[in-house]
Design a protein around this motif. Structure first.
Motif, short mmCIF file in Angstrom:
data_model
loop_
_atom_site.label_atom_id
_atom_site.label_comp_id
_atom_site.label_asym_id
_atom_site.label_seq_id
_atom_site.Cartn_x
_atom_site.Cartn_y
_atom_site.Cartn_z
N TRP A 48 -66.94 44.44 39.22
CA TRP A 48 -66.55 43.28 39.50
C TRP A 48 -65.28 43.02 38.81
O TRP A 48 -64.10 42.18 39.56
CB TRP A 48 -67.45 41.90 39.67
CG TRP A 48 -68.45 42.07 40.39
CD1 TRP A 48 -69.67 42.52 40.18
CD2 TRP A 48 -68.80 42.01 41.98
NE1 TRP A 48 -70.39 42.81 41.27
CE2 TRP A 48 -70.02 42.56 42.32
CE3 TRP A 48 -67.62 41.54 42.71
CZ2 TRP A 48 -70.19 42.23 43.60
CZ3 TRP A 48 -68.04 41.55 43.95
CH2 TRP A 48 -69.39 41.84 44.54
N ASP A 49 -65.15 43.22 37.38
CA ASP A 49 -63.84 42.85 36.86
C ASP A 49 -64.03 43.69 35.48
O ASP A 49 -64.57 44.61 35.48
CB ASP A 49 -63.87 41.34 36.61
CG ASP A 49 -64.87 40.88 35.70
OD1 ASP A 49 -65.64 41.45 34.73
OD2 ASP A 49 -65.35 39.79 35.95
N ASP A 50 -62.81 43.42 34.51
CA ASP A 50 -62.72 44.29 33.42
C ASP A 50 -63.25 43.62 32.06
O ASP A 50 -63.29 44.18 30.94
CB ASP A 50 -61.27 44.64 32.97
CG ASP A 50 -60.62 43.56 32.87
OD1 ASP A 50 -61.09 42.31 32.59
OD2 ASP A 50 -59.30 43.82 32.22
N THR A 51 -64.20 42.67 32.42
CA THR A 51 -64.94 41.97 31.25
C THR A 51 -65.98 43.11 30.79
O THR A 51 -66.62 43.82 31.68
CB THR A 51 -65.30 40.74 31.42
OG1 THR A 51 -66.21 40.71 32.59
CG2 THR A 51 -64.23 39.63 31.79
N GLU A 52 -66.79 42.64 29.84
CA GLU A 52 -68.06 43.40 29.41
C GLU A 52 -68.99 43.45 30.79
O GLU A 52 -69.41 42.51 31.26
CB GLU A 52 -68.66 42.74 28.07
CG GLU A 52 -69.66 43.74 27.34
CD GLU A 52 -70.31 43.09 26.30
OE1 GLU A 52 -70.03 41.98 25.89
OE2 GLU A 52 -71.08 43.81 25.67
N PRO A 63 -67.70 53.75 32.87
CA PRO A 63 -66.69 53.36 32.04
C PRO A 63 -65.45 53.09 32.82
O PRO A 63 -64.47 52.34 32.22
CB PRO A 63 -66.44 54.18 30.98
CG PRO A 63 -67.40 55.46 31.24
CD PRO A 63 -68.42 54.95 32.42
N SER A 64 -65.27 53.56 34.05
CA SER A 64 -64.11 53.30 34.79
C SER A 64 -63.75 52.03 35.06
O SER A 64 -62.76 51.63 35.68
CB SER A 64 -64.05 54.02 36.12
OG SER A 64 -65.20 53.64 36.59
N TYR A 65 -64.74 50.92 34.81
CA TYR A 65 -64.55 49.52 35.31
C TYR A 65 -63.54 48.86 34.90
O TYR A 65 -63.06 47.83 35.40
CB TYR A 65 -65.85 48.65 35.12
CG TYR A 65 -66.40 48.42 33.82
CD1 TYR A 65 -67.03 49.10 32.93
CD2 TYR A 65 -65.55 47.37 33.12
CE1 TYR A 65 -67.47 48.54 31.61
CE2 TYR A 65 -65.90 46.76 31.88
CZ TYR A 65 -66.73 47.60 31.24
OH TYR A 65 -67.26 47.03 30.15
N LYS A 66 -62.97 49.32 33.73
CA LYS A 66 -61.64 48.78 33.13
C LYS A 66 -60.67 48.85 33.91
O LYS A 66 -59.92 47.97 34.03
CB LYS A 66 -61.11 49.49 31.78
CG LYS A 66 -62.27 49.31 30.68
CD LYS A 66 -62.27 47.79 30.04
CE LYS A 66 -63.30 47.63 28.92
NZ LYS A 66 -63.36 46.27 28.62
#
Ligand code: ISL
Ligand code: CA
Length: 556
Positions: A430-434, A449-452
């Motif tokens: 959803w976003d780049d937070t934890e 890990p690509s979520y950043k």
């Protein structure tokens, strides 16, 4: 051709465990989906297919159901589910539920009874057989040599009655005995119960597996293997159509709903039989041919796919529509790796190839399916350790290959990285937070890990994002009925890199051109007077196609 809402609709598939966690326990849930209805509506989809949310011990993430009439605790309550349905309907979004009736969980009360004794009233709800004698050493072996979908024998010995029960999937998923009329009645009753709650249809799990051939004979032995693939003996079996017709008559025909049968191993002729309107069986099926173009014999042995196979398969399945049935178009789901990593280039051309694949899925005759995360270009994951994988198929495969067959561990992990079902089951980003905004707790499976970089928040902000491209495509599909009801006419058939086709409806034509690979290609389209509706590149040149370039034209 008759117009139907389920032909015109675009389906969005939600795998609830990995969509959105609302209460911090690390597991996605129904209230999480409710939180994201705006997001789904904004994309422009019309129908949601929800993977199983029924009570389940989760041996196979909900495909092992212990109670069809209740919601899995981790996912919430029946009140949450009703609220979800109500809120979707208020926005004009339909909901189809997963129907898993080839098998139940071994914890279902029918099976708990069935295994108690040979004269239990539920005994015959499942498929029980005595073991047989192995001619070579006189020892008892399973009733036949069928291989289960998830490694090993399709039979499990049960001490209580000294017999074996059949399980085409895991040992905790005993197959129901559809020959028993009471089983069918129970299934129809349950389907009716859900339809009366207002759902809009079913996606029917491996529904073409319910009829097994008489006598359950051994399949020809594969050299060196104890168990062999018996698909011919349980896929599209002798009574499957009789029971589809019965189900239609008893249940489906009474509602304005849609049905899609998951039917691995099905030919176009069977597709016609199952979906042609006059046959009164199903509305459409999921066939698996495209899912096989990049592997040999078993899915784990991968190879580079060829465009000519895609062309051949798409063309041949048009027959189903010509003969009065309907198709469904998908490139992935919760059982498949990420389509973008598989058929596109998730490193050098992630955005371009994701949009290219979207163009393909959304412009073919048939109902298109989008799997959560596909609309933002999510990619495969490669966990280093097998312990980070949660999928039972993946784990069984690893154990069989590494421990029983002493295969090289690195080789097997590489196959898992490519093909594991967990590739599509990592949480929605959803976003780049934890934890990518998926959960505030410990996620049930590690995140990719690509979520950043790859996440919904980024895509919503960016006018040229994959998400916004999907949105435009869906709109184009709605505005141009050729894309839904048009006749499929392939052009430049011999081209091995570029796929192009025309969709024609009452003399009105749409032209689709798709470069499936990462090289520049040339294509002469001068003969067509046309207007560009969309492309995944900003400046499209007339004859040159850039890597993974896709265009849709209206022909004047
Ligand atoms: O997942 C597959 C290959 O990796 C398929 O063979 C899959 O098992 C088959 O398509 C059936 O799938 C359905 O039924 C299974 C369940 O595990 C899958 O998630 C479901 O989609 C058993 O219920
Ligand atoms: Ca939760």
């Amino acid at each position: 051709m008759k117009e139907k809402w389920w032909k015109e609709g675009v389906v969005y598939q939600i795998y609830p465990r990995s969509f959105k966690d609302s209460n911090g326990d690390g597991i996605g849930d129904l209230r999480g989906i409710i939180e994201k209805i705006d997001y789904i509506e904004n994309l422009g989809v019309d129908i949601i297919w929800l993977n199983p949310v029924y009570k389940s011990p989760n041996d196979d993430n909900g495909y092992d159901i212990s109670d069809y009439y209740n919601i899995m605790d981790e996912f919430g309550t029946m009140a949450d589910w009703e609220e979800l349905l109500d809120k979707l309907h208020k926005r004009g979004i339909k909901l189809i539920m997963d129907l898993v009736v080839n098998h139940t969980s071994d914890e279902h009360k029918w099976f708990v009874e069935s295994r108690k004794s040979k004269d239990n009233p539920y005994r015959d709800y499942y498929i029980w057989r005595k073991g047989k004698e192995n001619k070579e050493d006189g020892k008892e072996i399973e009733p036949n040599n069928w291989l289960s979908f998830f490694s090993g024998s399709a039979w499990k010995y049960d001490k209580t009655t000294d017999e074996y029960f059949m399980h085409l999937f895991t040992k905790k998923q005993p197959d129901l005995n559809w020959e028993n009329e009471n089983v069918r009645k129970e299934v129809y009753k349950m389907m009716t119960w859900w339809l009366d709650k207002g759902i809009d249809g079913f996606r029917m799990d491996v529904i073409n597996l319910i009829s097994k051939v008489d006598g359950l004979p051994d399949v020809p032995k594969v050299k060196g293997e104890k168990y062999s693939w018996g698909g011919d003996y349980f896929m599209n079996g002798p009574k499957v159509e009789e029971w589809f017709k019965e189900m239609n008559k008893e249940v489906l025909s009474k509602y304005d709903i849609m049905t899609v049968g998951e039917c691995p191993g099905t030919t176009p002729q069977e597709g016609i039989n199952f979906t042609a309107e006059e046959n009164r069986e199903l509305n459409m099926i999921f066939q698996f041919e495209l899912m096989g173009i990049d592997s040999e014999i078993v899915k784990w042995n991968t190879k580079q796919f060829e465009l000519k196979d895609i062309k051949r398969i798409i063309k041949k399945w048009q027959l189903v529509i010509e003969k009065g049935g309907w198709n469904s178009n998908y490139l992935m789901n919760h059982d498949q790796p990420r389509a973008l990593s598989r058929f596109g280039d998730d490193k050098n051309y992630r955005k371009e190839s994701a949009k290219m694949l979207a163009t393909f899925t959304l412009t073919l005759p048939g109902t298109p399916y989008i799997y959560q995360g596909e609309e933002i270009g999510m990619v495969n994951v490669a966990f280093e350790k097998i312990d980070d994988y949660k999928d039972v198929e993946t784990i069984n495969y690893y154990n069989e290959m590494v421990f029983d067959k002493k295969e090289n561990k690195e080789k097997i992990m590489k196959q898992i990285h490519q093909m594991s079902r967990d590739n599509s089951r990592t949480p929605m980003q959803w976003d780049d937070t934890e934890n990518a905004g998926f959960t505030t707790g410990n996620s049930w499976i590690k995140l990719n890990p690509s979520y950043k970089e790859i996440n919904v928040e980024n895509d919503l902000k960016d006018e040229n994002s994959i998400y916004n491209y999907y949105k435009k495509l869906i709109k184009i599909r709605k505005e141009n009925k050729e894309l839904i009801y048009g006749k499929y006419i392939e052009i430049n058939v011999e081209n091995e890199k570029v796929m192009s086709y025309i969709l024609e409806k009452e003399n009105s034509k749409i032209l689709v051109v798709i470069n499936f690979f990462g090289d520049n290609e040339t294509l002469d389209l001068k003969g067509y007077e046309k207007e560009l509706l969309i492309s995944n590149y900003e400046n499209s040149l007339e004859v040159e196609l850039k890597p993974y370039e896709a265009r849709i034209y209206k022909i004047k």
